[in-house]
Motif scaffolding. Structure first.
Motif, mmCIF file in Angstrom:
data_model
loop_
_atom_site.group_PDB
_atom_site.id
_atom_site.type_symbol
_atom_site.label_atom_id
_atom_site.label_comp_id
_atom_site.label_asym_id
_atom_site.label_seq_id
_atom_site.Cartn_x
_atom_site.Cartn_y
_atom_site.Cartn_z
ATOM 1 N N MET A 219 63.485 -45.252 -34.840
ATOM 2 C CA MET A 219 62.775 -44.885 -33.534
ATOM 3 C C MET A 219 63.030 -45.523 -32.179
ATOM 4 S SD MET A 219 58.947 -46.263 -33.036
ATOM 5 C CE MET A 219 58.050 -46.838 -31.073
ATOM 6 N N SER A 220 63.905 -46.966 -33.108
ATOM 7 C CA SER A 220 64.119 -48.066 -31.651
ATOM 8 C C SER A 220 64.790 -47.607 -31.097
ATOM 9 C CB SER A 220 64.480 -49.609 -32.451
ATOM 10 O OG SER A 220 65.533 -49.524 -33.211
ATOM 11 N N ALA A 221 65.882 -46.686 -31.385
ATOM 12 C CA ALA A 221 67.129 -46.448 -30.556
ATOM 13 C C ALA A 221 66.960 -45.634 -29.554
ATOM 14 C CB ALA A 221 67.852 -45.351 -31.573
ATOM 15 N N ILE A 222 65.299 -44.879 -29.405
ATOM 16 C CA ILE A 222 65.535 -44.121 -28.302
ATOM 17 C C ILE A 222 65.402 -45.256 -27.175
ATOM 18 C CG2 ILE A 222 65.200 -42.542 -29.676
ATOM 19 C CD1 ILE A 222 62.297 -42.719 -28.730
ATOM 20 N N ILE A 223 64.690 -46.921 -27.596
ATOM 21 C CA ILE A 223 64.736 -47.562 -26.574
ATOM 22 C C ILE A 223 65.460 -47.982 -26.009
ATOM 23 C CG2 ILE A 223 63.182 -49.695 -26.126
ATOM 24 C CD1 ILE A 223 61.239 -47.106 -27.287
ATOM 25 N N GLN A 224 65.815 -47.792 -24.645
ATOM 26 C CA GLN A 224 66.969 -48.312 -24.030
ATOM 27 C C GLN A 224 65.754 -49.578 -22.944
ATOM 28 O OE1 GLN A 224 70.027 -47.897 -24.436
ATOM 29 N NE2 GLN A 224 68.989 -46.995 -26.658
ATOM 30 N N ARG B 33 59.475 -42.313 -22.841
ATOM 31 C CA ARG B 33 59.854 -41.462 -24.063
ATOM 32 C C ARG B 33 59.125 -41.614 -25.283
ATOM 33 N NH1 ARG B 33 66.087 -39.520 -24.135
ATOM 34 N NH2 ARG B 33 66.460 -42.111 -24.084
ATOM 35 N N VAL B 34 58.802 -43.060 -25.090
ATOM 36 C CA VAL B 34 57.691 -42.364 -26.666
ATOM 37 C C VAL B 34 56.530 -41.994 -26.347
ATOM 38 C CG1 VAL B 34 56.904 -43.959 -28.022
ATOM 39 C CG2 VAL B 34 58.680 -45.212 -26.585
ATOM 40 N N PRO B 35 56.150 -41.576 -27.488
ATOM 41 C CA PRO B 35 54.248 -41.289 -27.141
ATOM 42 C C PRO B 35 53.263 -41.666 -27.272
ATOM 43 C CG PRO B 35 55.664 -40.124 -29.400
ATOM 44 C CD PRO B 35 56.776 -41.222 -28.819
ATOM 45 N N THR B 36 52.279 -41.664 -26.419
ATOM 46 C CA THR B 36 51.711 -42.739 -26.252
ATOM 47 C C THR B 36 50.770 -43.632 -27.109
ATOM 48 O OG1 THR B 36 50.752 -41.298 -24.229
ATOM 49 C CG2 THR B 36 49.071 -43.138 -24.815
ATOM 50 N N GLU B 37 50.708 -42.896 -28.328
ATOM 51 C CA GLU B 37 50.210 -44.148 -29.504
ATOM 52 C C GLU B 37 50.883 -45.176 -29.830
ATOM 53 O OE1 GLU B 37 49.703 -40.912 -28.999
ATOM 54 O OE2 GLU B 37 48.009 -40.050 -29.863
ATOM 55 N N LEU B 38 52.102 -44.782 -30.413
ATOM 56 C CA LEU B 38 53.293 -45.672 -30.243
ATOM 57 C C LEU B 38 53.584 -46.615 -29.019
ATOM 58 C CD1 LEU B 38 56.028 -43.171 -31.932
ATOM 59 C CD2 LEU B 38 54.553 -44.961 -33.553
ATOM 60 N N ALA B 39 53.322 -46.388 -27.775
ATOM 61 C CA ALA B 39 54.140 -47.056 -26.933
ATOM 62 C C ALA B 39 52.748 -47.628 -26.726
ATOM 63 C CB ALA B 39 53.990 -46.511 -25.513
ATOM 64 N N TYR B 40 51.633 -47.383 -27.440
ATOM 65 C CA TYR B 40 49.847 -48.988 -27.494
ATOM 66 C C TYR B 40 50.232 -49.583 -28.247
ATOM 67 C CZ TYR B 40 45.290 -49.995 -28.138
ATOM 68 O OH TYR B 40 43.661 -51.231 -28.551
ATOM 69 N N LEU B 41 50.384 -49.107 -29.719
ATOM 70 C CA LEU B 41 50.891 -50.070 -30.848
ATOM 71 C C LEU B 41 52.016 -51.264 -30.502
ATOM 72 C CD1 LEU B 41 49.963 -47.405 -33.508
ATOM 73 C CD2 LEU B 41 48.896 -49.321 -33.755
ATOM 74 N N SER B 42 52.875 -50.656 -29.728
ATOM 75 C CA SER B 42 53.575 -51.401 -29.534
ATOM 76 C C SER B 42 53.037 -52.434 -28.742
ATOM 77 C CB SER B 42 55.352 -50.866 -29.040
ATOM 78 O OG SER B 42 55.567 -50.015 -30.144
ATOM 79 N N GLU C 92 57.444 -52.133 -36.939
ATOM 80 C CA GLU C 92 55.791 -52.053 -37.254
ATOM 81 C C GLU C 92 54.559 -51.686 -36.720
ATOM 82 O OE1 GLU C 92 52.960 -55.735 -35.614
ATOM 83 O OE2 GLU C 92 53.858 -56.403 -37.689
ATOM 84 N N ALA C 93 55.001 -50.842 -35.091
ATOM 85 C CA ALA C 93 54.689 -50.153 -34.548
ATOM 86 C C ALA C 93 54.363 -48.435 -35.363
ATOM 87 C CB ALA C 93 54.055 -49.699 -33.242
ATOM 88 N N HIS C 94 55.728 -48.059 -35.676
ATOM 89 C CA HIS C 94 55.662 -46.757 -36.140
ATOM 90 C C HIS C 94 55.154 -46.945 -37.857
ATOM 91 C CE1 HIS C 94 58.205 -43.586 -37.142
ATOM 92 N NE2 HIS C 94 58.637 -43.686 -38.630
ATOM 93 N N ARG C 95 55.217 -47.979 -38.366
ATOM 94 C CA ARG C 95 54.149 -47.985 -39.724
ATOM 95 C C ARG C 95 53.304 -48.240 -39.763
ATOM 96 N NH1 ARG C 95 58.274 -52.078 -41.137
ATOM 97 N NH2 ARG C 95 56.368 -53.919 -39.987
ATOM 98 N N GLN C 96 52.541 -48.690 -38.681
ATOM 99 C CA GLN C 96 51.192 -48.128 -39.031
ATOM 100 C C GLN C 96 50.809 -46.958 -37.705
ATOM 101 O OE1 GLN C 96 48.769 -50.843 -39.370
ATOM 102 N NE2 GLN C 96 46.863 -49.936 -38.452
ATOM 103 N N TYR C 97 51.373 -46.236 -37.159
ATOM 104 C CA TYR C 97 51.304 -45.623 -36.763
ATOM 105 C C TYR C 97 51.091 -43.972 -37.929
ATOM 106 C CZ TYR C 97 51.296 -40.799 -33.866
ATOM 107 O OH TYR C 97 52.085 -39.121 -33.407
#
Length: 296
Positions: free
Chosen positions: A1-6, A12-21, A47-52
């Motif tokens: 997942m972290s590879a798509i964050i620049q 481009r991150v789903p809202t729920e994952l952005a919120y959890l981050s 951590e956000a990905h596991r929680q999601y």
């Protein structure tokens, strides 16, 4: 997942994952995602990905059916998050950097509260704490139930304000001296006189401050109160607020808190622990069921 964050770009991150981050960054590092370094960012994204993934299991569980989150609770949660920022604009800027606007941020927050409500429902099924468990905790943790000396105190306050003739330094002190003279003739009138003359909000309760520990009051009041006898009136005591008369209504000696007083807190503690264990076991079952389905 972290590879798509620049460069902390969450667009481009789903809202729920952005919120959890964002939530993880605030909770773990006490700063928004835009201020994270590369290592911190990787930690919160993992951590956000596991929680999601876990939250999706909870949301699809049968126990989720019929759960409702009151609007008032949602508003209170939003205000709590906003309070972590210096101002409203900083808050909006940060959620924008996380690929959200206020509408989808609120949707993600509502999702979080919904999950909390599901877990509360699950935890409510935990077995009740039995009396023998409560007593066992009390007797095996005596150090947790040592109470220091406390004193129940009332006061009458006359404030000092040179702008008012009756509250100049000399006039305020003289007014309290007159009240002290009246009280020494009949101390039972303390509540009545406090209600009538005290310039503290506690006047509505007859001057009652309540049970206090040493060190809780202004130093001058504290030093006086903890040398007084029970049912004794003090002399005039000056503090930053003005002039006081103290009435030491009762002395509560240091000693062990009896079980009957400690019982509600012990019960709450043990029941909360039991709910948490029950919730964790329920989540493990969900994870195991999901793993079994993947292996089919």
């Amino acid at each position: 997942m972290s590879a798509i964050i620049q460069d902390n770009n969450f667009s481009r991150v789903p809202t729920e994952l952005a919120y959890l981050s964002l939530r993880s960054a605030l909770n773990r590092y006490q700063k928004p995602t835009a201020e994270l370094d590369a290592h911190e960012l990787k930690v919160i994204l993992d951590e956000a990905h596991r929680q999601y993934q876990l939250e999706n299991l909870i949301l699809n569980a049968p126990e989720a059916q019929g759960v409702v989150v009151p609007e008032q609770r949602q508003q209170a949660a939003l205000q709590e998050v906003q309070a972590r920022y210096d101002d409203e604009q900083t808050f909006h800027d940060d959620i924008a950097r996380n690929g959200m606007n206020i509408e989808n941020f609120q949707q993600a927050l509502q999702r979080e509260l919904y999950i909390e409500a599901i877990l509360e429902r699950v935890g409510a099924n935990a077995p009740a704490v039995e009396e023998h468990e409560l007593k066992a905790y009390y007797h095996t943790n005596p150090d947790k139930f040592n109470a220091p000396e406390m004193r129940t105190v009332r006061h009458i306050l006359i404030t000092v304000n040179p702008d008012y003739p009756e509250n100049t330094y000399e006039a305020a002190r003289e007014r309290l001296l007159n009240l002290a003279t009246r009280l020494r003739r009949d101390l039972k009138r303390f509540e009545k006189l406090a209600h009538k003359y005290s310039e503290c909000p506690s006047a509505l309760q007859g001057g009652l401050i309540g049970k206090v520990l040493k060190g809780q009051l202004f130093p001058s009041l504290d030093a006086t109160l903890f040398t007084m006898r029970e049912n004794q009136l003090s002399g005039i005591v000056e503090s930053e607020m003005g002039f006081h008369l103290l009435y030491c209504e009762k002395i509560h000696p240091a000693g062990n808190i009896p079980l009957v007083e400690a019982r509600p807190k012990i019960l709450e503690l043990l029941q909360n622990r039991r709910r948490q264990i029950y919730q964790k076991n329920w989540i493990k079952q969900l994870q195991q069921q999901a793993a079994n389905l993947e292996n089919v």
